[in-house]
Scaffold this active site. Structure first.
Site, short mmCIF file in Angstrom:
data_model
loop_
_atom_site.label_atom_id
_atom_site.label_comp_id
_atom_site.label_asym_id
_atom_site.label_seq_id
_atom_site.Cartn_x
_atom_site.Cartn_y
_atom_site.Cartn_z
N LYS A 1 0.40 -1.13 0.28
CA LYS A 1 -0.24 -0.13 -0.24
C LYS A 1 0.84 1.36 -0.30
O LYS A 1 0.56 2.86 -0.23
CB LYS A 1 -0.87 -0.06 1.13
CG LYS A 1 -1.84 -0.82 1.35
CD LYS A 1 -2.90 -0.82 2.38
CE LYS A 1 -1.92 -1.17 3.29
NZ LYS A 1 -2.28 -2.67 4.21
N THR A 2 1.53 1.50 0.72
CA THR A 2 2.58 2.37 1.09
C THR A 2 3.11 2.35 -0.22
O THR A 2 3.32 3.92 -0.54
CB THR A 2 3.28 2.58 2.12
OG1 THR A 2 3.31 2.13 3.08
CG2 THR A 2 4.61 3.45 2.37
N GLU B 1 -4.08 6.35 1.35
CA GLU B 1 -3.00 4.65 1.45
C GLU B 1 -4.38 4.37 2.86
O GLU B 1 -4.53 5.10 3.54
CB GLU B 1 -2.15 4.83 3.11
CG GLU B 1 -1.99 3.37 2.80
CD GLU B 1 -0.13 3.11 3.59
OE1 GLU B 1 0.04 2.18 4.35
OE2 GLU B 1 0.39 4.11 3.29
#
Length: 470
Positions: free
Chosen positions: A121-122, A165
């Site tokens: 995600k990041t 995010e």
């Protein structure tokens, strides 16, 4: 369905635990939107100092008096009910928002690109942000780590597009209202919250259902969970763009080429109206998993109507996100990297990337398990992933939000390891041993979501001077 309050309704906003990556990102955004912000944390940090410089009132240490002037209090799932500031806020009848609800309020007026998934995600959120800004779209963003090249984890743009995010660990990503939902992968994790893998999958199904008419689901075709979600969503009429190495992916990657930290691949855009073409992708970060993350970013560009060629060129400027195979330094010709990986799939991806960088040289790992529940659930899988290294030292479990569990230790993992070193209850002794075994051209990688990251500089100093100091 959660309906976020307007920014005007929030009044003066106080963050409990403001120094954390997720909380500081939202605080930064709200400051840029003109809201009066205060916050506290248990200790001083560079993040707190930066927020103070932006105009936030900052408290080191937590006390009920810190919320006296607040109208809204923001908490994360890590804040316990016994926290004095949360207790005072409840007693005063203040509005209390989870951080996801606060972020939902901050981006309510924008086109929201919410990036979810068990892993990646990041990096993917960071890539999308760099890509959009490089392609001329001044997007707002909130990421769970510092975006290299921007130097911050959040920013307010003018384009009316917000890239966020979306954390699934406590199902709080269901508070968002995305127009574009990205699912990088879907596996069992965070079972301390969900209980079963089926509950995890059900939460992602709800996430996809948050999309409005005309919304777009971007999903990885290589991952069984996200591919199944894409098929299910498409069957109900949701516009879906898939990406990955799979032959039928709309944004299809051909096998990549790896040259140290440089990664290249051809990208085929197929089965997309008016977009069938081949692009050349060139990244400054290693690993097939990063090619996949970049393909997700290209899919988002297509969903937003951004020219794909400009998007690919902008991705070439992406240099990484904090704690995602982040270079920490070098000594005696040995390079030290740090990675946030804390699930077996993530550890596998990080070590495969390390292998492409190290080439014929060795990879040494200092690993710290994160959470007792995750260690219990995935001990065997962690051992299998760590066996991709040449030597492994495994520290004690980082408890984070959990209390210790009798009988659950890092030895659940090391008993099944087939590589030298194993359980390392003394971190400095582990550092000394890893450094002693590393030669020029090797890589040492610190891995985990806890404070193992603090040993990166220790390793560099030890390699340089020959002495170990914590």
């Amino acid at each position: 369905m959660y309906i976020p309050p307007t920014l005007a309704e929030l009044g003066r906003v106080h963050f409990i635990g403001m120094g954390g990556a997720g909380m500081s990102a939202i605080a930064r955004i709200m400051l840029s939107q003109g809201l009066p912000v205060s916050g506290s944390d248990a200790k001083e940090s560079p993040g707190l100092a930066e927020l103070a410089a932006l105009g936030a009132r900052v408290y080191v240490g937590q006390s009920g008096a810190n919320v006296d002037e607040a109208d809204t209090v923001v908490v994360s799932s890590a804040i316990r009910e016994s926290n004095p500031e949360l207790s005072a806020a409840r007693a005063a009848g203040l509005r209390i928002l989870h951080r996801s609800q606060a972020l939902a309020a901050a981006m309510a007026e924008d086109i929201v690109v919410a990036v979810a998934g068990t892993h990646g995600k990041t990096t993917t959120t960071s890539m999308i942000t760099i890509m959009l800004r490089g392609a001329g779209v001044d997007a707002s963003f909130a990421v769970g780590g510092t975006v290299q090249g921007l130097g911050v984890n959040a920013g307010h743009g003018s384009a009316g597009v917000f890239v966020a995010e979306a954390d699934e660990s406590d199902a709080s990503f269901l508070n968002y209202r995305p127009q574009i939902a990205v699912v990088t992968n879907l596996e069992a994790d965070h079972l301390d919250h969900y209980g079963t893998a089926q509950a995890v999958f059900a939460a992602f199904d709800q996430f996809a259902q948050l999309l409005p008419a005309g919304g777009v689901l971007v999903a990885c075709a290589d991952d069984a969970g996200s591919a199944a979600l894409a098929a299910q969503s498409a069957a109900t009429g949701t516009r879906t763009i898939t990406y990955g190495f799979a032959d039928d992916a709309n944004v299809r990657l051909l096998p990549g080429h790896h040259h140290g930290l440089l990664t290249t691949a051809s990208v085929l855009l197929q089965n997309l109206e008016g977009s069938e073409r081949t692009l050349e992708l060139r990244l400054q970060v290693p690993g097939n998993h990063n090619l996949s993350n970049a393909a997700a970013a290209v899919a988002v560009a297509l969903a937003l109507g951004v020219d794909a060629q400009r998007a690919v060129e902008a991705l070439g400027t992406f240099s990484g996100a904090a704690r995602r195979f982040e270079a920490k330094g070098e000594g005696r010709g040995v390079c030290v990297f740090d990675d946030y990986a804390h699930h077996p799939t993530e550890v596998t991806a990080a070590l495969r990337a390390a292998r492409t960088v190290a080439g014929a040289h060795k990879v040494h790992v200092l690993f710290q398990p994160h959470l007792f529940s995750r260690t219990t659930e995935f001990a065997t899988e962690f051992a299998k992933a760590l066996d991709l290294a040449d030597t492994v030292a495994v520290l004690d479990i980082y408890a984070a939000r959990e209390d210790p569990v009798p009988g659950v230790t890092s030895e659940l993992i090391t008993r099944e390891l087939n590589k030298p070193f194993g359980y390392a209850p003394d971190p400095l002794a582990a550092v000394a041993r890893l450094c002693a075994g590393a030669v020029a051209g090797d890589i040492i990688l610190t891995v985990g979501a806890g404070d193992v990251t603090e040993f990166g500089p220790v390793l560099v100093a030890a390699l340089t001077s020959g002495d170990v100091h914590g």
